[in-house]
Design an enzyme around this catalytic site. Structure first.
Site, short mmCIF file in Angstrom:
data_model
loop_
_atom_site.label_atom_id
_atom_site.label_comp_id
_atom_site.label_asym_id
_atom_site.label_seq_id
_atom_site.Cartn_x
_atom_site.Cartn_y
_atom_site.Cartn_z
N ASN A 7 0.84 -1.19 0.00
CA ASN A 7 0.00 0.00 0.00
C ASN A 7 0.89 1.26 0.00
OD1 ASN A 7 -1.44 2.24 1.05
ND2 ASN A 7 -2.99 0.88 1.93
N ASP A 38 -14.87 5.06 6.85
CA ASP A 38 -14.75 6.49 7.22
C ASP A 38 -16.08 7.25 7.13
OD1 ASP A 38 -12.12 6.45 7.94
OD2 ASP A 38 -11.35 7.22 6.05
N ASP A 60 -1.94 -4.11 10.84
CA ASP A 60 -3.28 -4.63 10.56
C ASP A 60 -4.25 -3.75 11.31
OD1 ASP A 60 -4.88 -6.49 9.19
OD2 ASP A 60 -5.32 -7.51 11.07
P1 IMP Z 1 -5.90 -3.21 6.49
O1 IMP Z 1 -5.30 -2.98 7.82
O2 IMP Z 1 -5.28 -2.34 5.43
O3 IMP Z 1 -5.96 -4.66 6.14
O4 IMP Z 1 -7.42 -2.68 6.57
C1 IMP Z 1 -8.47 -3.45 7.04
C2 IMP Z 1 -9.84 -2.83 6.76
O5 IMP Z 1 -10.24 -2.11 7.94
C3 IMP Z 1 -9.91 -1.82 5.62
O6 IMP Z 1 -10.18 -2.45 4.41
C4 IMP Z 1 -11.09 -0.97 6.07
O7 IMP Z 1 -12.30 -1.59 5.74
C5 IMP Z 1 -10.96 -0.96 7.58
N1 IMP Z 1 -10.18 0.20 8.03
C6 IMP Z 1 -8.95 0.19 8.63
N2 IMP Z 1 -8.53 1.45 8.90
C7 IMP Z 1 -9.53 2.26 8.46
C8 IMP Z 1 -9.68 3.68 8.44
O8 IMP Z 1 -8.81 4.46 8.87
N3 IMP Z 1 -10.84 4.14 7.91
C9 IMP Z 1 -11.82 3.33 7.42
N4 IMP Z 1 -11.71 2.02 7.39
C10 IMP Z 1 -10.58 1.48 7.91
#
Ligand code: IMP
Length: 203
Positions: free
Chosen positions: A9, A162, A69
């Site tokens: 990312n 969000d 995560d």
């Molecule tokens: P990862 O940590 O990138 O795998 O994110 C996991 C999932 O959690 C994301 O796809 C979002 O659905 C949700 N998520 C994590 N952080 C945020 C945030 O700051 N805003 C909104 N959704 C979040």
């Protein structure tokens, strides 16, 4: 110190690079290690997943590795979607479907009982044989953002949940804030602050 970021990312890579820019730390990304294996995120907690990803990359590259995560925990749903946040509406889903499912699941939950928090765990894993006696160890840094879930999406910034998340004491959702304001209130900002303190102490 050299650190590999266990993420593809670009936004996360930039964020971490900003944090360490004044420190004697060189940051590498997975683009520098194209053969790094993909890690299956099957942990029961954010910490388990972050440590698993950081350890896998650290042992492949033989360098300290950082992974994170994150997700949303809704109290009325006993902590769901939690570690399944990205896949809440199924395997091949998207942010909009996840958000619709969440609003549906808590449709009957009254205002005042719609509390939730975002959580972010960052893990820093060291390779086996690390000279500073950190042999295979992993440090973790967890941040939270407490708030509540609205009844309809508001705002167009950010991603994921969000548009329905109101941080405590705020009348606007994360999606109605600019990056700087969200960072100052967010779970990821809080975890990065802890990582920053740790790295400052380590240089
Ligand atoms: P990862 O940590 O990138 O795998 O994110 C996991 C999932 O959690 C994301 O796809 C979002 O659905 C949700 N998520 C994590 N952080 C945020 C945030 O700051 N805003 C909104 N959704 C979040």
């Amino acid at each position: 110190m050299n650190i590999v970021l266990a993420t593809r990312n670009k936004k996360k890579v930039e964020e971490i690079k900003r944090i360490v820019k004044d420190m004697p730390i060189s940051v590498y990304s997975l683009d520098d290690f194209p053969d790094c294996p993909e890690v299956i995120e099957d942990g029961k907690t954010f910490e388990e997943n972050a440590v698993k990803k950081a350890r896998a990359v650290s042992s492949h590259t033989n360098m300290p590795a950082l992974a994170d995560d994150s997700g949303l925990e809704v109290y009325a749903l006993n902590g769901e979607p939690g570690v399944l946040s990205a896949r809440y509406a199924g395997e091949n889903t998207d942010d909009r479907k996840n958000l619709e499912k969440l609003l549906n699941e808590i449709r009957s939950v009254p205002d005042g009982k719609r509390g939730a928090r975002f959580a972010c765990c960052i893990a820093l894993a060291f390779p086996a044989g690390d000279l500073a006696l950190r042999d295979g160890k992993a440090e973790t840094f967890t941040g939270y953002s407490e708030g509540s879930i609205g009844r309809e999406p508001k705002g167009s910034n950010g991603f994921g949940y969000d548009p329905v998340f109101y941080p405590a004491g705020c009348k606007r959702t994360f999606a109605e804030m600019d990056d700087e304001e969200k960072d100052s209130l967010s779970h990821r900002g809080a975890a990065l602050k802890k990582l920053h303190e740790y790295l400052k102490g380590r240089k």
